[in-house]
Design a protein around this motif. Structure first.
Motif, PDB file in Angstrom:
ATOM      1  N   LYS A  46       0.801  -1.225   0.000  1.00  0.00           N
ATOM      2  CA  LYS A  46       0.000   0.000   0.000  1.00  0.00           C
ATOM      3  C   LYS A  46       0.833   1.274   0.000  1.00  0.00           C
ATOM      4  CE  LYS A  46      -4.106  -1.885   0.521  1.00  0.00           C
ATOM      5  NZ  LYS A  46      -5.187  -1.636  -0.398  1.00  0.00           N
ATOM      6  N   ILE A  47       2.141   1.150   0.003  1.00  0.00           N
ATOM      7  CA  ILE A  47       3.004   2.318   0.165  1.00  0.00           C
ATOM      8  C   ILE A  47       2.826   3.338  -0.960  1.00  0.00           C
ATOM      9  CG2 ILE A  47       5.114   1.486  -0.969  1.00  0.00           C
ATOM     10  CD1 ILE A  47       4.921   3.308   2.386  1.00  0.00           C
ATOM     11  N   CYS A  48       2.549   2.872  -2.162  1.00  0.00           N
ATOM     12  CA  CYS A  48       2.323   3.807  -3.286  1.00  0.00           C
ATOM     13  C   CYS A  48       1.128   4.703  -3.014  1.00  0.00           C
ATOM     14  CB  CYS A  48       2.124   3.048  -4.585  1.00  0.00           C
ATOM     15  SG  CYS A  48       3.644   2.302  -5.197  1.00  0.00           S
ATOM     16  N   GLU A  49       0.092   4.140  -2.377  1.00  0.00           N
ATOM     17  CA  GLU A  49      -1.093   4.935  -2.058  1.00  0.00           C
ATOM     18  C   GLU A  49      -0.761   6.042  -1.067  1.00  0.00           C
ATOM     19  OE1 GLU A  49      -4.560   2.610  -1.055  1.00  0.00           O
ATOM     20  OE2 GLU A  49      -3.968   1.073  -2.500  1.00  0.00           O
ATOM     21  N   LEU A  50       0.147   5.776  -0.148  1.00  0.00           N
ATOM     22  CA  LEU A  50       0.567   6.787   0.820  1.00  0.00           C
ATOM     23  C   LEU A  50       1.159   7.991   0.096  1.00  0.00           C
ATOM     24  CD1 LEU A  50       0.959   7.367   3.908  1.00  0.00           C
ATOM     25  CD2 LEU A  50       3.260   6.451   3.619  1.00  0.00           C
ATOM     26  N   TRP A  78       8.045  10.042   5.436  1.00  0.00           N
ATOM     27  CA  TRP A  78       6.653  10.457   5.301  1.00  0.00           C
ATOM     28  C   TRP A  78       6.561  11.450   4.147  1.00  0.00           C
ATOM     29  CZ3 TRP A  78       2.580   8.593   8.091  1.00  0.00           C
ATOM     30  CH2 TRP A  78       2.880   7.844   9.221  1.00  0.00           C
ATOM     31  N   PRO A  79       5.567  11.308   3.270  1.00  0.00           N
ATOM     32  CA  PRO A  79       5.434  12.265   2.170  1.00  0.00           C
ATOM     33  C   PRO A  79       5.072  13.653   2.691  1.00  0.00           C
ATOM     34  CG  PRO A  79       3.560  10.746   2.214  1.00  0.00           C
ATOM     35  CD  PRO A  79       4.525  10.281   3.253  1.00  0.00           C
ATOM     36  N   LEU A  80       5.564  14.679   2.039  1.00  0.00           N
ATOM     37  CA  LEU A  80       5.303  16.055   2.463  1.00  0.00           C
ATOM     38  C   LEU A  80       4.139  16.694   1.718  1.00  0.00           C
ATOM     39  CD1 LEU A  80       8.950  17.372   2.878  1.00  0.00           C
ATOM     40  CD2 LEU A  80       7.349  16.647   4.664  1.00  0.00           C
ATOM     41  N   ASN A  81       3.740  16.135   0.574  1.00  0.00           N
ATOM     42  CA  ASN A  81       2.688  16.751  -0.235  1.00  0.00           C
ATOM     43  C   ASN A  81       1.289  16.687   0.364  1.00  0.00           C
ATOM     44  OD1 ASN A  81       4.527  17.533  -2.160  1.00  0.00           O
ATOM     45  ND2 ASN A  81       4.252  15.702  -3.391  1.00  0.00           N
ATOM     46  N   PRO A  82       0.875  15.596   0.985  1.00  0.00           N
ATOM     47  CA  PRO A  82      -0.515  15.536   1.465  1.00  0.00           C
ATOM     48  C   PRO A  82      -0.774  16.490   2.625  1.00  0.00           C
ATOM     49  CG  PRO A  82       0.531  13.355   1.574  1.00  0.00           C
ATOM     50  CD  PRO A  82       1.581  14.343   1.227  1.00  0.00           C
ATOM     51  N   ASP A  83      -2.048  16.818   2.802  1.00  0.00           N
ATOM     52  CA  ASP A  83      -2.487  17.515   4.009  1.00  0.00           C
ATOM     53  C   ASP A  83      -2.722  16.444   5.067  1.00  0.00           C
ATOM     54  OD1 ASP A  83      -2.500  20.070   2.864  1.00  0.00           O
ATOM     55  OD2 ASP A  83      -4.549  19.819   2.121  1.00  0.00           O
ATOM     56  N   TYR A  84      -2.210  16.656   6.266  1.00  0.00           N
ATOM     57  CA  TYR A  84      -2.350  15.707   7.365  1.00  0.00           C
ATOM     58  C   TYR A  84      -3.364  16.243   8.374  1.00  0.00           C
ATOM     59  CZ  TYR A  84       1.862  13.237   5.854  1.00  0.00           C
ATOM     60  OH  TYR A  84       2.786  12.516   5.142  1.00  0.00           O
ATOM     61  N   TYR A  85      -4.202  15.348   8.874  1.00  0.00           N
ATOM     62  CA  TYR A  85      -5.153  15.673   9.925  1.00  0.00           C
ATOM     63  C   TYR A  85      -5.036  14.600  10.997  1.00  0.00           C
ATOM     64  CZ  TYR A  85      -7.093  18.812   6.467  1.00  0.00           C
ATOM     65  OH  TYR A  85      -7.243  19.799   5.543  1.00  0.00           O
ATOM     66  N   ALA A  86      -4.873  15.028  12.239  1.00  0.00           N
ATOM     67  CA  ALA A  86      -4.747  14.085  13.349  1.00  0.00           C
ATOM     68  C   ALA A  86      -6.007  14.141  14.202  1.00  0.00           C
ATOM     69  CB  ALA A  86      -3.534  14.419  14.198  1.00  0.00           C
ATOM     70  N   ILE A  87      -6.427  12.979  14.664  1.00  0.00           N
ATOM     71  CA  ILE A  87      -7.563  12.893  15.573  1.00  0.00           C
ATOM     72  C   ILE A  87      -6.990  12.860  16.991  1.00  0.00           C
ATOM     73  CG2 ILE A  87      -9.607  11.569  16.231  1.00  0.00           C
ATOM     74  CD1 ILE A  87      -9.601  12.707  13.299  1.00  0.00           C
TER      75      ILE A  87
END
Length: 103
Positions: A46-50, A78-87
């Motif tokens: 699944k790493i490509c999806e990350l 960890w990729p830098l492009n995505p927006d991260y949201y933490a719960i």
């Protein structure tokens, strides 16, 4: 009052112990546990999806811990492009150790 703590170990056990020490009867019964995968369908599949993701939701410190362990063992970051949201604030603070990005 009785409390059923469903948080995974070891955090759930610690919380139940604290509650019992202050006189609140509690039981620890986790709904799930986090362990390193031994499955052939693992994060490596699944790493490509990350890396293609636009948004990544972080739900727990354990998921961060095991994903980061995998990334380190495979010389990945960890990729830098995505927006991260933490719960949860604790999860966000824990995750920020691994990704030097505001989220």
């Amino acid at each position: 009052m009785k409390i059923l703590v469903t948080r995974p170990s070891p955090e759930g056990e610690k919380l139940a112990k604290i509650l019992n020490c202050i006189g609140i009867l509690s039981w620890h019964f986790p709904l799930f546990n986090f362990l390193p995968s031994t499955s052939s369908i693992s994060l490596s599949k699944k790493i490509c999806e990350l890396y293609k993701s636009d948004i990544i939701l972080i739900f727990s410190k354990r998921s961060v811990y095991y994903t980061n362990l995998y990334l380190n063992e495979n010389n990945l970051h960890w990729p830098l492009n995505p927006d991260y949201y933490a719960i949860g604030n604790g999860t966000a603070i824990f995750f920020q150790k691994y990704v030097k990005k505001k989220f």
